[in-house]
Motif scaffolding. Structure first.
Motif, PDB file in Angstrom:
ATOM      1  N   MET A  50       0.844  -1.173   0.000  1.00  0.00           N
ATOM      2  CA  MET A  50       0.000   0.000   0.000  1.00  0.00           C
ATOM      3  C   MET A  50       0.886   1.230   0.000  1.00  0.00           C
ATOM      4  O   MET A  50       1.785   1.371   0.793  1.00  0.00           O
ATOM      5  CB  MET A  50      -0.865  -0.039   1.247  1.00  0.00           C
ATOM      6  N   SER A  51       0.619   2.141  -0.892  1.00  0.00           N
ATOM      7  CA  SER A  51       1.422   3.339  -0.995  1.00  0.00           C
ATOM      8  C   SER A  51       0.526   4.515  -1.321  1.00  0.00           C
ATOM      9  O   SER A  51      -0.267   4.452  -2.247  1.00  0.00           O
ATOM     10  CB  SER A  51       2.478   3.150  -2.081  1.00  0.00           C
ATOM     11  N   ASP A  52       0.626   5.569  -0.539  1.00  0.00           N
ATOM     12  CA  ASP A  52      -0.215   6.741  -0.737  1.00  0.00           C
ATOM     13  C   ASP A  52       0.665   7.971  -0.834  1.00  0.00           C
ATOM     14  O   ASP A  52       1.542   8.175  -0.008  1.00  0.00           O
ATOM     15  CB  ASP A  52      -1.167   6.947   0.447  1.00  0.00           C
ATOM     16  N   THR A  53       0.397   8.802  -1.824  1.00  0.00           N
ATOM     17  CA  THR A  53       1.053  10.089  -1.881  1.00  0.00           C
ATOM     18  C   THR A  53       0.096  11.093  -1.284  1.00  0.00           C
ATOM     19  O   THR A  53      -1.031  11.224  -1.747  1.00  0.00           O
ATOM     20  CB  THR A  53       1.406  10.474  -3.335  1.00  0.00           C
ATOM     21  N   VAL A  54       0.524  11.794  -0.247  1.00  0.00           N
ATOM     22  CA  VAL A  54      -0.356  12.709   0.455  1.00  0.00           C
ATOM     23  C   VAL A  54      -0.264  14.104  -0.127  1.00  0.00           C
ATOM     24  O   VAL A  54      -1.243  14.779  -0.312  1.00  0.00           O
ATOM     25  CB  VAL A  54      -0.029  12.725   1.967  1.00  0.00           C
ATOM     26  N   ALA A  55       0.926  14.576  -0.428  1.00  0.00           N
ATOM     27  CA  ALA A  55       1.103  15.917  -0.965  1.00  0.00           C
ATOM     28  C   ALA A  55       1.305  15.835  -2.477  1.00  0.00           C
ATOM     29  O   ALA A  55       1.648  14.797  -3.025  1.00  0.00           O
ATOM     30  CB  ALA A  55       2.300  16.584  -0.305  1.00  0.00           C
ATOM     31  N   GLY A  56       1.147  16.962  -3.169  1.00  0.00           N
ATOM     32  CA  GLY A  56       1.251  17.003  -4.613  1.00  0.00           C
ATOM     33  C   GLY A  56       2.660  16.793  -5.132  1.00  0.00           C
ATOM     34  O   GLY A  56       2.843  16.270  -6.206  1.00  0.00           O
ATOM     35  N   THR A  57       3.660  17.225  -4.405  1.00  0.00           N
ATOM     36  CA  THR A  57       5.035  17.082  -4.875  1.00  0.00           C
ATOM     37  C   THR A  57       5.639  15.834  -4.275  1.00  0.00           C
ATOM     38  O   THR A  57       5.851  15.733  -3.085  1.00  0.00           O
ATOM     39  CB  THR A  57       5.871  18.306  -4.475  1.00  0.00           C
ATOM     40  N   GLY A  58       5.910  14.833  -5.122  1.00  0.00           N
ATOM     41  CA  GLY A  58       6.441  13.561  -4.637  1.00  0.00           C
ATOM     42  C   GLY A  58       7.953  13.576  -4.556  1.00  0.00           C
ATOM     43  O   GLY A  58       8.633  14.372  -5.183  1.00  0.00           O
ATOM     44  N   PRO A  59       8.491  12.674  -3.770  1.00  0.00           N
ATOM     45  CA  PRO A  59       9.944  12.535  -3.663  1.00  0.00           C
ATOM     46  C   PRO A  59      10.534  12.092  -5.005  1.00  0.00           C
ATOM     47  O   PRO A  59       9.856  11.516  -5.837  1.00  0.00           O
ATOM     48  CB  PRO A  59      10.122  11.460  -2.602  1.00  0.00           C
ATOM     49  N   ASP A  60      11.823  12.313  -5.182  1.00  0.00           N
ATOM     50  CA  ASP A  60      12.465  11.956  -6.443  1.00  0.00           C
ATOM     51  C   ASP A  60      12.670  10.446  -6.569  1.00  0.00           C
ATOM     52  O   ASP A  60      12.371   9.676  -5.671  1.00  0.00           O
ATOM     53  CB  ASP A  60      13.776  12.716  -6.615  1.00  0.00           C
ATOM     54  N   ALA A  61      13.186  10.022  -7.719  1.00  0.00           N
ATOM     55  CA  ALA A  61      13.309   8.591  -8.033  1.00  0.00           C
ATOM     56  C   ALA A  61      14.232   7.840  -7.079  1.00  0.00           C
ATOM     57  O   ALA A  61      13.965   6.694  -6.717  1.00  0.00           O
ATOM     58  CB  ALA A  61      13.796   8.418  -9.463  1.00  0.00           C
ATOM     59  N   SER A  84      -2.612  20.345   8.823  1.00  0.00           N
ATOM     60  CA  SER A  84      -4.028  20.213   8.524  1.00  0.00           C
ATOM     61  C   SER A  84      -4.226  19.534   7.176  1.00  0.00           C
ATOM     62  O   SER A  84      -3.460  19.739   6.245  1.00  0.00           O
ATOM     63  CB  SER A  84      -4.704  21.586   8.526  1.00  0.00           C
ATOM     64  N   GLY A  85      -5.270  18.706   7.083  1.00  0.00           N
ATOM     65  CA  GLY A  85      -5.555  17.976   5.858  1.00  0.00           C
ATOM     66  C   GLY A  85      -6.540  18.727   4.990  1.00  0.00           C
ATOM     67  O   GLY A  85      -6.906  19.865   5.257  1.00  0.00           O
ATOM     68  N   ASP A  86      -7.014  18.064   3.925  1.00  0.00           N
ATOM     69  CA  ASP A  86      -7.992  18.656   3.031  1.00  0.00           C
ATOM     70  C   ASP A  86      -9.354  18.660   3.694  1.00  0.00           C
ATOM     71  O   ASP A  86      -9.748  17.696   4.340  1.00  0.00           O
ATOM     72  CB  ASP A  86      -8.075  17.864   1.722  1.00  0.00           C
ATOM     73  N   ALA A 103     -11.806   8.733   6.274  1.00  0.00           N
ATOM     74  CA  ALA A 103     -10.501   9.087   5.719  1.00  0.00           C
ATOM     75  C   ALA A 103      -9.864  10.204   6.527  1.00  0.00           C
ATOM     76  O   ALA A 103      -8.663  10.182   6.775  1.00  0.00           O
ATOM     77  CB  ALA A 103     -10.642   9.498   4.263  1.00  0.00           C
ATOM     78  N   SER A 104     -10.657  11.178   6.966  1.00  0.00           N
ATOM     79  CA  SER A 104     -10.084  12.276   7.739  1.00  0.00           C
ATOM     80  C   SER A 104      -9.626  11.787   9.109  1.00  0.00           C
ATOM     81  O   SER A 104      -8.636  12.283   9.635  1.00  0.00           O
ATOM     82  CB  SER A 104     -11.074  13.432   7.881  1.00  0.00           C
ATOM     83  N   GLY A 105     -10.285  10.785   9.688  1.00  0.00           N
ATOM     84  CA  GLY A 105      -9.836  10.197  10.952  1.00  0.00           C
ATOM     85  C   GLY A 105      -8.515   9.479  10.784  1.00  0.00           C
ATOM     86  O   GLY A 105      -7.620   9.573  11.623  1.00  0.00           O
ATOM     87  N   GLN A 106      -8.363   8.756   9.671  1.00  0.00           N
ATOM     88  CA  GLN A 106      -7.099   8.082   9.369  1.00  0.00           C
ATOM     89  C   GLN A 106      -6.015   9.110   9.094  1.00  0.00           C
ATOM     90  O   GLN A 106      -4.893   8.977   9.567  1.00  0.00           O
ATOM     91  CB  GLN A 106      -7.265   7.150   8.173  1.00  0.00           C
ATOM     92  N   ASP A 107      -6.350  10.132   8.308  1.00  0.00           N
ATOM     93  CA  ASP A 107      -5.388  11.195   8.014  1.00  0.00           C
ATOM     94  C   ASP A 107      -4.953  11.893   9.294  1.00  0.00           C
ATOM     95  O   ASP A 107      -3.785  12.232   9.452  1.00  0.00           O
ATOM     96  CB  ASP A 107      -5.986  12.223   7.055  1.00  0.00           C
ATOM     97  N   GLN A 108      -5.885  12.100  10.219  1.00  0.00           N
ATOM     98  CA  GLN A 108      -5.557  12.765  11.476  1.00  0.00           C
ATOM     99  C   GLN A 108      -4.554  11.934  12.271  1.00  0.00           C
ATOM    100  O   GLN A 108      -3.602  12.478  12.826  1.00  0.00           O
ATOM    101  CB  GLN A 108      -6.802  13.001  12.319  1.00  0.00           C
ATOM    102  N   GLY A 109      -4.709  10.618  12.289  1.00  0.00           N
ATOM    103  CA  GLY A 109      -3.766   9.755  12.996  1.00  0.00           C
ATOM    104  C   GLY A 109      -2.373   9.835  12.399  1.00  0.00           C
ATOM    105  O   GLY A 109      -1.368   9.914  13.113  1.00  0.00           O
ATOM    106  N   ILE A 110      -2.291   9.835  11.073  1.00  0.00           N
ATOM    107  CA  ILE A 110      -1.003   9.946  10.394  1.00  0.00           C
ATOM    108  C   ILE A 110      -0.402  11.327  10.643  1.00  0.00           C
ATOM    109  O   ILE A 110       0.793  11.463  10.898  1.00  0.00           O
ATOM    110  CB  ILE A 110      -1.163   9.666   8.882  1.00  0.00           C
TER     111      ILE A 110
END
Length: 143
Positions: free
Chosen positions: A1-12, A69-71, A78-85
């Motif tokens: 499982m892999s989720d990108t949270v922000a728009g700018t992802g890490p490099d290769a 703060s999240g979206d 989803a916001s409860g899970q996001d809050q935990g992260i």
């Protein structure tokens, strides 16, 4: 499982490192935070199993809560899970800031390179970089 949270992802190179780390035995999760802001850039693994969710207002200082703060348009689950992260990310970011301050107080020419935080249940290995904070969580082997 892999989720990108922000728009700018890490490099290769960072993606390759995460792939290798996630295949190591005992690795539960990896989290990449932005070094400057503490924003979550990427997560993988069982991030939600690391910490039981608590109220953000009761476990973190008021000034830290606003940075993570999240979206607003996210479902309640989803916001409860996001809050935990986000709570975990805020705790790690604050911990790194305080540890870095300690190192600077000891020797102004030195810098923080790695932190290991071992508990009965798991170990967090935190590697600060110029751009990122890499957090790897793995099981603590029996003694």
């Amino acid at each position: 499982m892999s989720d990108t949270v922000a728009g700018t992802g890490p490099d290769a190179a960072l993606e390759e490192t995460l792939g290798r780390l996630s295949k190591k035995p005992g690795v539960k999760a990896t989290i990449i935070l932005d070094r400057a802001s503490g924003a979550i850039l990427k997560t993988s693994g069982q991030v939600l199993s690391i910490r039981k969710t608590k109220s953000l207002s009761s476990s973190l200082p008021a000034q830290s809560a606003g940075s993570f703060s999240g979206d607003a348009g996210v479902s309640s689950t989803a916001s409860g899970q996001d809050q935990g992260i986000e709570e975990l990310a805020a705790l790690v970011w604050d911990f790194i800031g305080r540890a870095g301050s300690l190192v600077q107080e000891l020797d102004t020419e030195d810098e923080l390179k790695l932190l290991r935080l071992r508990t009965k249940k798991q170990e967090l290995v935190i590697v600060p970089d110029a751009k990122y904070l890499l957090v790897v969580v793995h099981d603590t082997p029996p003694a």
